[in-house]
Design an enzyme around this catalytic site. Structure first.
Site, PDB file in Angstrom:
ATOM      1  N   ASP A  31      28.905 -19.640  97.829  1.00 44.93           N
ATOM      2  CA  ASP A  31      28.762 -19.429  96.394  1.00 44.93           C
ATOM      3  C   ASP A  31      27.475 -20.111  95.921  1.00 44.93           C
ATOM      4  O   ASP A  31      27.135 -21.204  96.361  1.00 44.93           O
ATOM      5  CB  ASP A  31      29.971 -20.008  95.638  1.00 44.93           C
ATOM      6  CG  ASP A  31      30.046 -19.517  94.211  1.00 44.93           C
ATOM      7  OD1 ASP A  31      30.949 -18.715  93.887  1.00 44.93           O
ATOM      8  OD2 ASP A  31      29.181 -19.936  93.399  1.00 44.93           O
ATOM      9  N   GLN A  94      37.002 -13.633  85.482  1.00 41.50           N
ATOM     10  CA  GLN A  94      36.142 -12.939  86.451  1.00 41.50           C
ATOM     11  C   GLN A  94      34.781 -12.647  85.823  1.00 41.50           C
ATOM     12  O   GLN A  94      34.704 -12.168  84.694  1.00 41.50           O
ATOM     13  CB  GLN A  94      36.813 -11.621  86.892  1.00 41.50           C
ATOM     14  CG  GLN A  94      36.067 -10.899  88.004  1.00 41.50           C
ATOM     15  CD  GLN A  94      36.819  -9.669  88.501  1.00 41.50           C
ATOM     16  OE1 GLN A  94      37.875  -9.310  87.964  1.00 41.50           O
ATOM     17  NE2 GLN A  94      36.279  -9.024  89.521  1.00 41.50           N
ATOM     18  N   HIS A 100      36.389 -10.425  95.017  1.00 47.60           N
ATOM     19  CA  HIS A 100      35.993 -11.564  95.852  1.00 47.60           C
ATOM     20  C   HIS A 100      37.057 -12.637  95.790  1.00 47.60           C
ATOM     21  O   HIS A 100      37.716 -12.823  94.771  1.00 47.60           O
ATOM     22  CB  HIS A 100      34.632 -12.132  95.421  1.00 47.60           C
ATOM     23  CG  HIS A 100      34.551 -12.476  93.969  1.00 47.60           C
ATOM     24  ND1 HIS A 100      34.342 -11.538  92.991  1.00 47.60           N
ATOM     25  CD2 HIS A 100      34.645 -13.662  93.327  1.00 47.60           C
ATOM     26  CE1 HIS A 100      34.317 -12.123  91.804  1.00 47.60           C
ATOM     27  NE2 HIS A 100      34.505 -13.414  91.976  1.00 47.60           N
ATOM     28  N   HIS A 102      37.497 -16.698  96.312  1.00 48.51           N
ATOM     29  CA  HIS A 102      36.858 -18.005  96.463  1.00 48.51           C
ATOM     30  C   HIS A 102      37.673 -18.800  97.481  1.00 48.51           C
ATOM     31  O   HIS A 102      38.891 -18.946  97.317  1.00 48.51           O
ATOM     32  CB  HIS A 102      36.878 -18.779  95.139  1.00 48.51           C
ATOM     33  CG  HIS A 102      36.145 -18.138  94.003  1.00 48.51           C
ATOM     34  ND1 HIS A 102      34.905 -18.569  93.577  1.00 48.51           N
ATOM     35  CD2 HIS A 102      36.471 -17.104  93.187  1.00 48.51           C
ATOM     36  CE1 HIS A 102      34.510 -17.836  92.535  1.00 48.51           C
ATOM     37  NE2 HIS A 102      35.444 -16.943  92.283  1.00 48.51           N
TER      38      HIS A 102
HETATM   39  P1  AMP Z   1      34.000 -15.102  89.374  1.00 45.09           P
HETATM   40  O1  AMP Z   1      33.625 -15.903  88.160  1.00 45.09           O
HETATM   41  O2  AMP Z   1      35.367 -15.396  89.902  1.00 45.09           O
HETATM   42  O3  AMP Z   1      33.766 -13.632  89.141  1.00 45.09           O
HETATM   43  O4  AMP Z   1      33.049 -15.586  90.542  1.00 45.09           O
HETATM   44  C1  AMP Z   1      31.756 -15.147  90.696  1.00 45.09           C
HETATM   45  C2  AMP Z   1      31.073 -16.168  91.541  1.00 45.09           C
HETATM   46  O5  AMP Z   1      29.899 -15.590  92.071  1.00 45.09           O
HETATM   47  C3  AMP Z   1      30.664 -17.444  90.807  1.00 45.09           C
HETATM   48  O6  AMP Z   1      31.304 -18.570  91.406  1.00 45.09           O
HETATM   49  C4  AMP Z   1      29.141 -17.487  90.980  1.00 45.09           C
HETATM   50  O7  AMP Z   1      28.665 -18.793  91.192  1.00 45.09           O
HETATM   51  C5  AMP Z   1      28.951 -16.607  92.206  1.00 45.09           C
HETATM   52  N1  AMP Z   1      27.658 -15.968  92.316  1.00 45.09           N
HETATM   53  C6  AMP Z   1      26.989 -15.298  91.357  1.00 45.09           C
HETATM   54  N2  AMP Z   1      25.836 -14.797  91.851  1.00 45.09           N
HETATM   55  C7  AMP Z   1      25.793 -15.152  93.164  1.00 45.09           C
HETATM   56  C8  AMP Z   1      24.880 -14.951  94.227  1.00 45.09           C
HETATM   57  N3  AMP Z   1      23.736 -14.256  94.059  1.00 45.09           N
HETATM   58  N4  AMP Z   1      25.144 -15.476  95.441  1.00 45.09           N
HETATM   59  C9  AMP Z   1      26.274 -16.176  95.631  1.00 45.09           C
HETATM   60  N5  AMP Z   1      27.200 -16.388  94.677  1.00 45.09           N
HETATM   61  C10 AMP Z   1      26.958 -15.903  93.458  1.00 45.09           C
END
Ligand code: AMP
Ligand code: ZN
Length: 114
Positions: A31, A94, A100, A102
């Site tokens: 992440d 989200q 995805h 975590h």
């Molecule tokens: P969510 O809020 O559950 O949709 O999680 C999305 C996650 O994607 C967050 O924890 C962000 O930090 C992560 N994220 C966003 N852009 C990227 C990226 N380019 N590479 C890796 N993680 C990312």
């Protein structure tokens, strides 16, 4: 693949992201903004918007994702435990609408979440 989806781009290799695990159908990567010492995202290569959009025909894929999480937890030595989170929809917090999970670990995690 959805051409305007960030995680589809990552899964296709277009953003040259380091993969911690890759199978025919699943990839895992760090992440960008980790909230625990280990914070890995595990995603299907196929575009599915969220857990609410999973179809019956995705059941094998969902099993593959869970086994990938098991393998990652072992590889990352999360022997004391870990947490798996799938934020879903607006109330679920989200922010990226490509399914995805975590994988969080490396410290004692609190419950309940905010
Ligand atoms: P969510 O809020 O559950 O949709 O999680 C999305 C996650 O994607 C967050 O924890 C962000 O930090 C992560 N994220 C966003 N852009 C990227 C990226 N380019 N590479 C890796 N993680 C990312
Ligand atoms: Zn996508």
């Amino acid at each position: 693949m959805s051409s305007d989806c960030l995680f589809c781009k990552i899964a296709s290799g277009a953003l040259s992201t380091e993969f911690l695990l890759e199978t025919d159908h699943v990839v895992a990567f760090h992440d960008l903004n980790p909230v625990a010492p280990t914070h890995i995202l595990v995603i299907p290569k196929k575009h599915i918007a969220s857990l609410a959009d999973v179809q019956v025909q995705d059941r094998e894929l969902m099993g593959e994702i869970m086994l990938a999480i098991r393998d990652l937890a072992k590889n990352q030595a999360l022997d004391e435990g870990f947490r798996v989170v799938a934020n879903t929809g607006t109330d679920g917090g989200q922010s990226v609408f490509h399914l995805h999970f975590h994988l969080l670990g490396g410290r004692s995690l609190q419950w309940p979440p905010g």
